[in-house]
Design an enzyme around this catalytic site. Structure first.
Site, PDB file in Angstrom:
ATOM      1  N   LYS A  46       0.972  -1.188   0.082  1.00  0.00           N
ATOM      2  CA  LYS A  46      -0.051  -0.111   0.101  1.00  0.00           C
ATOM      3  C   LYS A  46       0.823   1.209   0.046  1.00  0.00           C
ATOM      4  O   LYS A  46       1.957   1.287   0.685  1.00  0.00           O
ATOM      5  CB  LYS A  46      -0.876  -0.264   1.492  1.00  0.00           C
ATOM      6  CG  LYS A  46      -1.753   1.269   1.663  1.00  0.00           C
ATOM      7  CD  LYS A  46      -2.699   1.592   0.505  1.00  0.00           C
ATOM      8  CE  LYS A  46      -3.442   2.812   1.297  1.00  0.00           C
ATOM      9  NZ  LYS A  46      -4.610   3.167   0.081  1.00  0.00           N
ATOM     10  N   GLY A  73      -7.845   7.489  -0.272  1.00  0.00           N
ATOM     11  CA  GLY A  73      -7.217   8.718  -0.048  1.00  0.00           C
ATOM     12  C   GLY A  73      -5.770   8.710   0.675  1.00  0.00           C
ATOM     13  O   GLY A  73      -5.328   9.517   1.532  1.00  0.00           O
ATOM     14  N   CYS A 131      -2.208   8.465  -8.256  1.00  0.00           N
ATOM     15  CA  CYS A 131      -3.543   8.217  -7.322  1.00  0.00           C
ATOM     16  C   CYS A 131      -4.392   9.256  -7.579  1.00  0.00           C
ATOM     17  O   CYS A 131      -4.218  10.560  -7.573  1.00  0.00           O
ATOM     18  CB  CYS A 131      -3.127   8.283  -5.800  1.00  0.00           C
ATOM     19  SG  CYS A 131      -4.475   8.170  -4.934  1.00  0.00           S
ATOM     20  N   THR A 266      -8.192  -5.616  -7.672  1.00  0.00           N
ATOM     21  CA  THR A 266      -9.454  -5.966  -7.172  1.00  0.00           C
ATOM     22  C   THR A 266      -9.957  -7.359  -6.868  1.00  0.00           C
ATOM     23  O   THR A 266     -10.579  -7.769  -6.201  1.00  0.00           O
ATOM     24  CB  THR A 266     -10.466  -5.118  -8.157  1.00  0.00           C
ATOM     25  OG1 THR A 266     -10.129  -3.709  -8.238  1.00  0.00           O
ATOM     26  CG2 THR A 266     -11.795  -5.163  -7.839  1.00  0.00           C
TER      27      THR A 266
END
Lengths: 303, 258
Positions: A46, A73, A131, A266
């Site tokens: 991450k 975020g 991002c 995903t």
């Protein structure tokens, strides 16, 4: 004969070409009970920033047809906490570790790279210049010049393999990839999510707290695949493909179109074993098609 | 936590659009605690894509039950599953309800399908020494009233509220909670709640006014369920917390409502 799935990206050696994508797998430990992590080629952790970030207001995710929107975020505890709390677990497992970094300024990207450069077990750095969920996070990969600046700043601070993760929310993704290559990226990975939105018609409000988010999942696969193909034709560095890969056939499409490796994102939410199963599926395909190694597969598209 | 293929033992419509599914999954049922949840894959298609989170309704190793309302494509597919079908389940996830270790009065407040995990809680509570347990169940109408019988069969004093008065009192469940406090002196129960956000906000306000401890099982869209994607955040007085990892049960006094 057992096909050879090993692939090399810069100095990064992967046992197989299947990685898990940043933001979908934490730092790996979250999934340790759910699959044999050692069956995965690499873990992209991450995204981390210099200082902790609390992330965006909820709701942060919503399902869409064959996909999902997220606006997390960049919630994370910062680079120091990452090194102290996440690296020890990663030392116990075998997949390559690719640390994703994000920042608001060129300078901060450089500082992150500098901090990680001496950290053992960090095999590569993926620069998240795409991002869509934070102010400023996306702009770096919207323009060739700013993409160049960020990649160059990171390149100058580390000898580790540098991967630039690109945004699909651009007119000419190949031009951005070329700029990243020129700036010294060892590879490019694409695509990050597509900016999207969902509206609740009962309340007439946006579903996501952040109003807009990033679309991922099978819905984006054909577009991602086209972009990988375009970038593959333009640059010499390896291309890492991702976008809606759910099973091995999806991964194979990307590799045939030019991806040296893939990332599964995903799909991890739908099936925590997806990445490991995809690696097995690729091996079976290679055996069935008498492909001995990755050279025989990558970019073998007949046009 | 584990990912297993469970076997559907039964799946029946207990009230219009409300289904009760019993699943056999020895290793998973044995670990589950009231208040925890699992995620279930509704089919092999890419739409609906994500697994659906469901709270444990009854836990009876090697089986467990889930009670769910058909609200969209995913739960519609679940409702079509038949006995003998295999289901891909992942769990148990999250933290359960914290059972008071000292004997205390307990009030369970359920709104609509929110009653589902509270039955598992009641089963555990009923087996322990508590002063008194009340269950307050709110529903739209008689047709959608769930689990009244389950609570009564456990010997729990059960109070019903419906929006239209077709069963029990014509009021919200929170009105009954308020009245319980007004009717009793020295009443300091632990409240466990699950239901619509408006109801939980009211429960939180009552609990604060009456200085009672209150816990609720909260809902958010869930993607990974294992604390990796950070998608199921809710706001609390100590920052964002994850429903899947820090919850789904939260102290209502901690929750910051949108």
């Amino acid at each position: 004969m057992k096909p050879d799935l090993k692939v090399k990206i810069g100095k990064l050696k992967l046992k197989n070409p299947v990685m898990v994508a940043s933001g979908t797998f934490g730092s790996g430990e979250e999934y340790k009970d759910l699959l044999d992590l050692n069956k995965i080629g690499g873990i992209v952790t991450k995204s981390i920033t210099l200082k902790p970030r609390e992330g965006n207001a909820p709701p942060r995710i919503v399902e869409t047809p064959s996909g999902m929107l997220n606006s997390i975020g960049l919630q994370n505890d910062g680079v120091e906490a990452f090194i102290k709390e996440k690296i020890p677990f990663l030392k116990k497992i075998r997949p390559a570790v690719i640390v994703s970094i994000a920042a608001h300024s060129v300078n901060d990207y450089g500082r992150l790279a500098e901090r990680l450069d001496g950290v053992s077990r960090v095999d590569a750095i993926e620069i998240n210049i795409s991002c869509p969920n934070v102010k400023g996070g996306l702009e770096f990969s919207r323009e060739p010049f700013s993409a160049f600046e960020v990649v160059n700043a990171v390149r100058r601070k580390t000898k580790k393999t540098v991967i630039a993760k690109l945004s699909p929310n651009v007119t000419d993704i190949a031009a951005i990839a070329a700029a990243a290559e020129e700036a010294g990226a060892d590879a490019v990975s694409l695509v990050n999510t597509f900016t999207g939105m969902a509206v609740d018609v009962d309340t007439k409000r946006p579903v996501l707290g952040n109003i807009v988010g990033g679309l991922s999942g099978p819905a984006i696969k054909p577009v991602a695949l086209r972009m990988v193909w375009e970038v593959f034709k333009r640059v010499k560095v390896p291309v890492i493909g991702m976008g809606g890969i759910m099973e091995s056939e999806d991964a194979l499409e990307f590799m045939i179109a030019g991806a040296s490796a893939v990332q599964v994102g995903t799909a991890n939410f739908v099936n925590p074993r997806a990445a490991a199963e995809i690696a097995v599926g690729i091996e079976a395909y290679m055996r069935g098609n008498k492909i001995k190694n990755m050279k025989g597969l990558i970019g073998c598209l007949k046009v | 936590m584990k990912q297993v293929l469970g076997k559907v033992v039964s799946n029946s419509e207990v009230k219009p659009e409300y289904f009760l599914m019993e699943i056999e999954a020895p290793s998973l049922a044995g670990e589950a605690k009231p208040g925890q949840f699992l995620t279930i894959r509704c089919g092999n298609a890419t739409s609906p894509l994500l697994r659906r989170p469901l709270g444990f309704h009854r836990i009876n190793d090697p089986r467990f039950q889930v009670l769910y309302e058909v609200v969209g494509k995913g739960t519609r597919l679940l409702s079509e599953m038949k006995a003998g079908n295999k289901v891909d389940i992942l769990g148990p996830m999250g933290n359960g309800f914290k059972i008071p270790d000292k004997p205390k009065d307990v009030v369970i407040v359920a709104g609509g399908i929110g009653v589902a995990p509270l039955v598992a809680l009641a089963e555990t509570l009923a087996g322990k020494k508590h002063k008194r347990i009340y269950a307050v169940i709110g529903a739209r109408d008689r047709k959608s009233l769930l689990c009244e019988r389950d609570f009564r069969d456990m010997g729990i004093e059960t109070l019903v509220a419906t929006d239209d008065g077709s069963c029990g009192r014509k009021c919200f469940a929170t009105q009954i909670l308020e009245d319980l406090f007004s009717a009793k002196r020295d009443f300091s129960p632990v409240i466990f709640a699950c239901g619509p956000e408006a109801m939980l906000q009211k429960v939180a306000a009552i609990a604060r006014k009456r200085k009672a401890e209150a816990y609720a099982s909260l809902e958010e869209n869930i993607a990974c369920g294992v604390g990796a994607c950070l998608g199921c955040a809710i706001e609390t007085r100590s920052g964002y917390k994850l429903v899947c990892e820090d919850g789904p049960v939260f102290n209502l006094n901690e929750v910051v409502w949108r």
